[in-house]
Design a protein around this motif. Structure first.
Motif, short mmCIF file in Angstrom:
data_model
loop_
_atom_site.label_atom_id
_atom_site.label_comp_id
_atom_site.label_asym_id
_atom_site.label_seq_id
_atom_site.Cartn_x
_atom_site.Cartn_y
_atom_site.Cartn_z
N ALA A 32 5.06 5.32 -5.51
CA ALA A 32 4.98 4.11 -4.68
C ALA A 32 3.55 3.91 -4.21
N GLU A 33 3.15 2.66 -4.11
CA GLU A 33 1.82 2.32 -3.58
C GLU A 33 1.95 2.00 -2.10
N PHE A 34 0.97 2.45 -1.33
CA PHE A 34 0.93 2.08 0.08
C PHE A 34 0.52 0.61 0.22
N ILE A 35 1.27 -0.12 1.00
CA ILE A 35 0.86 -1.46 1.41
C ILE A 35 0.33 -1.40 2.83
N SER A 36 1.01 -0.66 3.69
CA SER A 36 0.52 -0.45 5.07
C SER A 36 1.14 0.82 5.62
N LEU A 37 0.41 1.45 6.55
CA LEU A 37 0.90 2.62 7.27
C LEU A 37 0.38 2.52 8.69
N ARG A 38 1.30 2.26 9.62
CA ARG A 38 0.95 2.15 11.03
C ARG A 38 1.71 3.19 11.82
N ARG A 39 1.49 3.18 13.12
CA ARG A 39 2.08 4.21 13.99
C ARG A 39 3.61 4.25 13.87
N ASP A 40 4.25 3.07 13.76
CA ASP A 40 5.71 3.04 13.74
C ASP A 40 6.30 2.29 12.55
N SER A 41 5.48 1.95 11.56
CA SER A 41 5.99 1.23 10.39
C SER A 41 5.22 1.64 9.13
N MET A 42 5.91 1.57 8.02
CA MET A 42 5.30 1.88 6.72
C MET A 42 5.91 0.96 5.67
N VAL A 43 5.06 0.41 4.81
CA VAL A 43 5.53 -0.47 3.73
C VAL A 43 5.04 0.12 2.42
N LEU A 44 5.98 0.33 1.47
CA LEU A 44 5.66 0.91 0.18
C LEU A 44 6.09 -0.03 -0.94
N ARG A 45 5.29 -0.08 -2.00
CA ARG A 45 5.64 -0.88 -3.17
C ARG A 45 6.07 0.05 -4.29
N PHE A 46 7.36 0.02 -4.62
CA PHE A 46 7.89 0.78 -5.74
C PHE A 46 7.80 -0.07 -7.01
N ALA A 47 8.20 0.50 -8.13
CA ALA A 47 8.08 -0.22 -9.39
C ALA A 47 8.89 -1.50 -9.41
N ASP A 48 10.04 -1.52 -8.71
CA ASP A 48 10.93 -2.67 -8.80
C ASP A 48 11.20 -3.37 -7.46
N HIS A 49 10.58 -2.89 -6.37
CA HIS A 49 10.83 -3.54 -5.09
C HIS A 49 9.82 -3.06 -4.05
N ILE A 50 9.75 -3.80 -2.94
CA ILE A 50 8.95 -3.42 -1.78
C ILE A 50 9.90 -2.96 -0.68
N GLN A 51 9.63 -1.79 -0.11
CA GLN A 51 10.51 -1.25 0.93
C GLN A 51 9.76 -1.10 2.24
N ARG A 52 10.36 -1.62 3.32
CA ARG A 52 9.78 -1.51 4.67
C ARG A 52 10.55 -0.47 5.47
N PHE A 53 9.82 0.44 6.09
CA PHE A 53 10.41 1.52 6.87
C PHE A 53 10.00 1.41 8.33
N LYS A 54 10.86 1.95 9.19
CA LYS A 54 10.55 2.12 10.61
C LYS A 54 10.60 3.60 10.94
N LEU A 55 9.72 4.04 11.85
CA LEU A 55 9.69 5.45 12.25
C LEU A 55 10.62 5.66 13.42
N LYS A 56 11.46 6.71 13.33
CA LYS A 56 12.33 7.05 14.45
C LYS A 56 11.49 7.71 15.55
N PRO A 57 11.60 7.22 16.77
CA PRO A 57 10.82 7.81 17.87
C PRO A 57 11.10 9.31 18.03
N ASP A 58 10.07 10.07 18.32
CA ASP A 58 10.19 11.52 18.59
C ASP A 58 10.76 12.28 17.41
N SER A 59 10.51 11.80 16.19
CA SER A 59 11.04 12.49 15.01
C SER A 59 10.01 13.39 14.34
N ILE A 60 8.76 13.33 14.81
CA ILE A 60 7.69 14.14 14.19
C ILE A 60 7.80 15.57 14.72
#
Length: 259
Positions: free
Chosen positions: A230-258
């Motif tokens: 996957a290619e990085f589109i963005s990586l922020r404190r609480d969000s990440m967007v990745l581009r896979f071969a067939d789609h773009i996936q947006r993620f949210k970070l669960k608080p206190d999960s690190i």
């Protein structure tokens, strides 16, 4: 003096327990922070005091003194993923035309944690025979019957969570995803997409690579390791967007999960 047989057995067990693995014993890939995959052009190290919006003070894993890098070229191309903080593990791609500038900066520390997204189901595909039969029923249905049918379909359109926990040892744990399919579920008008059960992650040439095992008909003896990139589109404190071969996936970070 004869040594009793039980004492000989104890001595033998102790001797065996002290046998060490050979120095060239194979180790599992992607388990150490200093691991560099074959063909990877990135450098790995730590962010040091003095980092700011235009400068990365970088201590490489290979040793030596901290190096000051200009990150403006990477920022202009949108290739700075995560904000470097003192002590964070960082992966960088150095400009081959100017060794003082960086083309890509990835804060590996900021990838750690549990990232999730909510997934809606899709309508289950019907066979050709079922589609014809449904079309015929549609012709004789009243508007009220159509509204009840549509309302029932809508009641099944509930999002469920797909979650991935990225760990510092470069392993991945998965949680959520579609429930086990029962005979009753097969009659449901909707279906959830499958979830990849990733086991490991690493960065390679500025991209995020996930590994997972695929089992064939032979069972455990026929499992093979596969990768998704996957290619990085963005990586922020609480969000990440990745581009896979067939789609773009947006993620949210669960608080206190690190961890």
């Amino acid at each position: 003096m004869k040594i009793p047989a039980y004492l000989l057995l104890i001595l033998l067990l102790v001797a065996c327990s002290e046998v060490k693995e050979p120095e060239n014993a194979e180790t599992t890939e992607f388990k150490t922070a200093s691991y560099v995959a074959e063909g990877d052009s990135m450098c790995y190290g730590l962010a040091c005091e003095g980092c700011n919006d235009t400068l990365l003070v970088f201590l490489p894993d290979k040793g030596g003194d901290p190096i000051d890098y200009n990150i403006i070229p990477a920022k202009q191309e949108g290739r700075v993923f995560g904000r470097p903080q003192i002590g964070d593990r960082i992966a960088v791609l150095i400009d081959p035309a100017d060794s003082t500038c960086l083309l890509t900066v990835i804060n590996l520390e900021q990838i750690n944690g549990t990232w999730f997204y909510m997934q809606l189901p899709t309508l289950r595909k019907r066979s050709e025979v079922d589609s014809i039969a449904a079309a015929e029923r549609e012709k004789v249905m009243t508007e009220e019957q159509k509204e009840r049918r549509d309302s029932m379909r809508q009641s099944f359109m509930k999002p469920i969570e797909y979650a991935y926990t990225f760990k510092r040892d470069f392993t991945v744990k998965t949680a959520g995803g579609p429930p086990r399919v029962s005979s009753l579920d097969r009659r449901s008008p909707v279906v959830y997409p499958p979830m990849k059960r990733y086991t490991e992650w690493h960065v390679h040439n500025g991209k995020l690579v996930f590994s997972y095992l695929k089992r064939w008909e032979g069972g455990l003896d026929s499992m093979e390791l596969y990768n998704d990139t996957a290619e990085f589109i963005s990586l922020r404190r609480d969000s990440m967007v990745l581009r896979f071969a067939d789609h773009i996936q947006r993620f949210k970070l669960k608080p206190d999960s690190i961890e």
